[in-house]
Design an enzyme around this catalytic site. Structure first.
Site, mmCIF file in Angstrom:
data_model
loop_
_atom_site.group_PDB
_atom_site.id
_atom_site.type_symbol
_atom_site.label_atom_id
_atom_site.label_comp_id
_atom_site.label_asym_id
_atom_site.label_seq_id
_atom_site.Cartn_x
_atom_site.Cartn_y
_atom_site.Cartn_z
ATOM 1 C CE LYS A 207 -7.965 -1.212 7.394
ATOM 2 N NZ LYS A 207 -8.325 -1.975 6.167
ATOM 3 N N GLY A 304 -1.637 -5.159 0.824
ATOM 4 C CA GLY A 304 -0.528 -5.734 0.078
ATOM 5 C C GLY A 304 0.780 -5.417 0.759
#
Lengths: 442, 442
Positions: A207, A304
Site C-alpha cells: 500500500k 471488510g
C-alpha cells in the site's frame, strides 16, 4: 442519459458480492448522480455453482478471466481476484489493451506492475482506478491524486494493516503477548491462518508503495521498502512506551530527505496525543503532509467486504462520470526514477530497550558507547528485574540480575544507533539482543 | 496539451494572494498532472494599488467584478471576495450565465443561494466548485460527493469552526473563562473583532447546510438549522465534562431521523476516547457515517490562507481535468425538499447542570420532575459550592448555599428535558437558569 455502463466482474468473494449488492441497492441513486446507470453484464469466479446470495442470472458466465476482460459486452473490467501475477495480471493487461477501463482492489498487482499498467491505461485511453487497494474504504487515493493535487507533499504515513493494529491495540489494552493476540485475531477472522504477510509488514508495504508514487511523482518501487514486522514486540515494550507517553503502531512512512526518499514499514513510537495514536483495532488511518494545507488525516475501516466495495463502487461512479485522470496522478512517462534514501541515514529519535547484566561498570560502558556515537539521551528508565524480562539469559556467574534499561534518544542517525548497539553487544554487558524502535515526529 | 485555462480572480486578500503564489510555485507540476496549464489573466480587488507581494503585471485589472466575471478572456471565475449578496452574488450569477466555470470559497453565498446557483451552473454546462467553503483545506466536499458516492449517508458531523475549537481547547487546558480565551483568540488573529458570527454558530451552520445537502440529496436550507453558540459555557461545564469522561465541542450535526432531517449546531459532549474529541485548537474535523463504509473521519486545517488556497487550486485542477459533476452531487432538479425534524423530537443523552438552593426536599423535587418525564439518570454528581459557581444568586433567606448538581441522562427526548427543566425552574429550587448540553453518540 447515456447507455448503461457495462461491468465485467472477476472474483465473487466477500468484496465482489458486496459490490453486486451495492450496485443493486443504490441503482437509482447512482444512475442519478453519475448521469449513467451501471449494470453487471458478465462475471467469473473460481466456482460457478456456489450460492452467493445474489442474483447473477442476467450475467454471462465466463470460465476464463481474460475472455471476460476482453469481451465486447463490457466497458469496465472489475478485478477482485487478487494475486500479483497469473490470472489477475493477464486479465488486467488484456482489458487495458482491449480498451476497457479497469477498477481493481489489487494492491499486490499494482505494487509490482503499477508503472507498466498505468502506461498501458494511458496508451489505450482508459481509466485505471484502484481506490480499494489502499486503506479499504478510506478515499485516500482520491484525496492525494485530486484533493491535495495543489500541494507539494513532504511525507505520507499511516496505519494500513488492520490485523497488526488489532494485535497492538489488544496487547496494549490487555497486557497480552503478541502470540495470544494473534491467535485471537485468527479466531475472529482478523488474521489469516498464515499471518506472515500481515505481521511482517508486506501488506503495508504494498500500500505504501502506491502512496509514495502519488506523493512524490516517482515510479512505484515496492522492493526498496525497508521492512520490519511486529513479531518481536513484547508487552515490556508496550508498557515502557505507555509510561513514556507513547503508543506503538505499525506505520508505513514515505518521506523526502536530502539523499532521496525513505520508504519504511516498522513498529513506530507515536506520541499518545497524536491523531494517529488514537486509531485502535482494525481501523486504518493515513496522514499526508502538504506544503500548502499542512497535515490532513483520514481514518476509517481499512478492510471488510462492504467498506472495500464502497471504494470499488466509488471508482465505478468516477468512470461513469467520465473522470479522466492519469492513474498515478501524472503521465507514467513523467514519473521520476525512485531514489532510495539509505536507511542508515535515517534521522530520528530512538527507543532502545536493553537487558543489562548487573556487572559493575556496565551502565558506564553503555553510556560511553552512546556518547562515542554522539547520541544524546532524552530519558533513561532503569528497573530491577521482577519478571519484567522473560528471555534474559544469565551467562556469567558474577551476574546478580539482569536489569531492564530503556533509553530514549534525541534526534540521531540510524547508523549511529546501530553501531553503538553492536558495540554494546560486543562489550558483553547485555543478556539478550537489544530492542530498538523508531520514534516518528508528528 | 490544450490551451491554458484562463482564470479571473476576484478578491486579493490572504487567500487570493496565496492562490496566485501557489499557481506560480507549482506551475509545471499542475500543468503536467492536469494536462493543461493555468494562468491568472484578470483580477479585481478593493484597492488596486496595494503591494501584495505578488506580480500581477500580466493580469488585466477590473474595477467591477461582474465585468471580470463575464470577460471573454477568462474560462474560470474564482470568487474570493465573500458576502452572501452584492458583488459576490451578482458576479457569480453573471459568470455562470456567461458560461464560465466558478470556483468559490464563499460558504455564506452557497448556504443562501446554493440551490439556484447549482441549477444555473447545470443549465449553462459549467462547473461550480466550492471545496474551500467547508473546513478549509480538508477535501470533504470531494470525499462526500465522489469518494463516498457509493454510500447512503445517515449522519455527518464535525468541528468546522476553528475559532470556537480554539476557545474550547484553551478553556479546557488552562481553566480559563470563555471571555479570557476569546480575547486571546482575538489578539492572535483567530477571532474577529466582532466574533458573533463564529461563537454563535452561524459560520458552522453555513458549512453544515452544504454538507446536509450532499449527505441526503436535499435542497440546501440553512435557515432551518437549530443554533446554539458557545457563549454560555462556563469552566464549571468544561470541568464537569472532563470528570465524566467527555469533552465539549461545538459540533454541526446533520442526521436522518424518522420525522425528517435534523440540522443542529450546538455545544456537544463527546466521549474523550472518540476521534473528534482529539481535535484541538484551530483544527477542523468532519466525520461521515455511510451504510457501506461505516464512519470516515477527516481532520486538518480549517482556515488560513494557504490551507484554503490548497482547496481552491485543487478545485481549479478538477476544472482543468475537465471533471464534470453536479455541484450538489445530483441534478439540482432532483434535490428533495428539506423536511425538518423537530428539535423537540431530538433523541439523545443530556448533560444538565443545576445550581440548587439547599432547601430541604429540593433534590427529591428535582428527581421527581425528571421521573415524571420518563427521564432516567445515568449519573448524578453533587458538590457543595466552593467558588464553583460564580453566578449563583441567592434569592431567599432560608437558602444556606447553592449546590452544583450535574445530571447525565440516558437517552431521552429534547421535549422531555425542556419540560422537566421548565418545571424545575418554576418549582423555585434553583438559583440560576439550568445549563443543558447535548451528548452525541459516536
Amino acid at each position: 442519459m447515456s447507455n448503461p455502463l457495462k461491468l465485467g466482474l472477476a472474483g465473487l468473494g466477500t468484496v465482489g458480492v458486496s459490490v453486486v449488492k451495492r450496485l443493486a441497492l443504490l441503482e437509482n441513486e447512482l444512475a442519478m448522480s453519475a448521469g449513467r446507470s451501471m449494470r453487471v453484464t458478465a462475471v467469473t469466479a473460481r466456482s460457478r455453482d456456489k450460492d452467493r446470495g445474489v442474483d447473477l442470472s442476467n450475467c454471462t458466465w465466463f470460465d476464463d478471466p481474460v475472455s471476460l476482460a476482453t469481451n465486447d459486452d463490457i466497458d469496465v473490467y472489475v478485478e477482485l481476484m487478487g494475486g500479483d501475477s497469473g490470472a489477475a495480471e493477464d486479465s488486467v493487461r488484456a482489458a487495458l489493451k482491449a480498451g476497457k477501463h479497469v477498477v481493481t482492489a489489487n494492491k499486490a498487482l499494482l505494487a509490482k506492475h503499477g508503472n507498466e499498467l498505468a502506461k498501458l491505461a494511458e496508451e489505450n485511453g482508459v481509466q485505471l482506478n484502484y481506490e480499494a487497494a489502499v486503506a479499504g474504504g478510506i478515499p485516500i487515493i482520491k484525496t492525494m491524486r485530486e484533493g491535495m493535487a495543489s500541494n507539494a507533499i513532504s511525507r505520507v504515513y499511516g496505519i494500513m494493516n488492520g490485523t497488526c493494529n488489532y494485535i497492538l491495540t489488544r496487547m496494549e489494552l490487555e497486557g497480552l503477548s503478541f502470540e495470544e493476540c494473534l491467535q485471537d485475531a485468527q479466531r475472529l477472522g482478523y488474521a489469516e491462518a498464515d499471518p506472515t504477510f500481515d505481521v511482517e509488514g508486506n501488506d503495508t508495504a504494498h500500500k505504501l508503495a502506491l502512496l509514495t508514487s502519488l506523493a512524490f511523482g516517482t515510479q512505484i518501487e515496492a522492493d526498496s521498502i525497508f521492512l520490519e514486522g511486529i513479531t518481536s514486540l513484547t508487552t515490556d515494550d508496550i508498557k515502557a512506551a505507555d509510561e513514556l507517553g507513547f503508543r506503538i503502531k505499525l506505520l508505513g512512512v514515505a518521506q523526502k530527505t536530502d539523499t532521496g526518499i525513505e520508504q519504511r514499514v516498522h513498529p513506530t513510537m507515536v506520541p499518545k496525543s497524536s491523531a494517529i495514536a488514537q486509531i485502535s483495532g482494525v481501523t486504518n488511518a493515513v496522514a499526508v503532509d502538504g506544503d500548502a494545507v499542512g497535515s490532513i488525516t483520514m481514518s476509517g475501516p481499512g478492510a471488510g467486504g462492504d467498506a472495500t466495495a464502497s471504494a470499488v463502487v466509488a471508482d465505478l461512479v468516477d468512470v461513469a462520470r467520465d473522470f479522466k485522470i492519469y492513474p498515478l496522478g501524472r503521465p507514467a512517462a513523467e514519473l521520476q526514477p525512485y531514489v532510495r534514501a539509505k536507511m542508515r541515514a535515517h534521522e530520528g529519535g530512538y527507543y532502545i530497550r536493553l537487558s543489562v547484566n548487573d556487572r559493575p561498570g556496565a551502565f558506564a560502558s553503555i553510556a560511553q558507547r552512546m556518547a562515542e556515537h554522539d547520541i544524546s539521551l532524552e530519558s533513561i528508565v532503569q528497573r530491577r528485574s521482577n519478571g519484567y524480562f522473560t528471555n534474559a539469559q544469565s551467562e556469567a556467574s558474577e551476574v546478580v540480575k539482569p536489569q531492564a534499561v530503556v533509553l530514549i534518544t534525541y534526534e540521531t542517525t540510524e547508523e549511529a544507533v546501530r553501531k553503538a548497539l553492536q558495540q554494546i553487544e560486543e562489550d558483553g554487558h547485555i543478556s539478550a539482543p537489544p530492542q530498538m524502535i523508531r520514534i516518528e515526529r508528528l
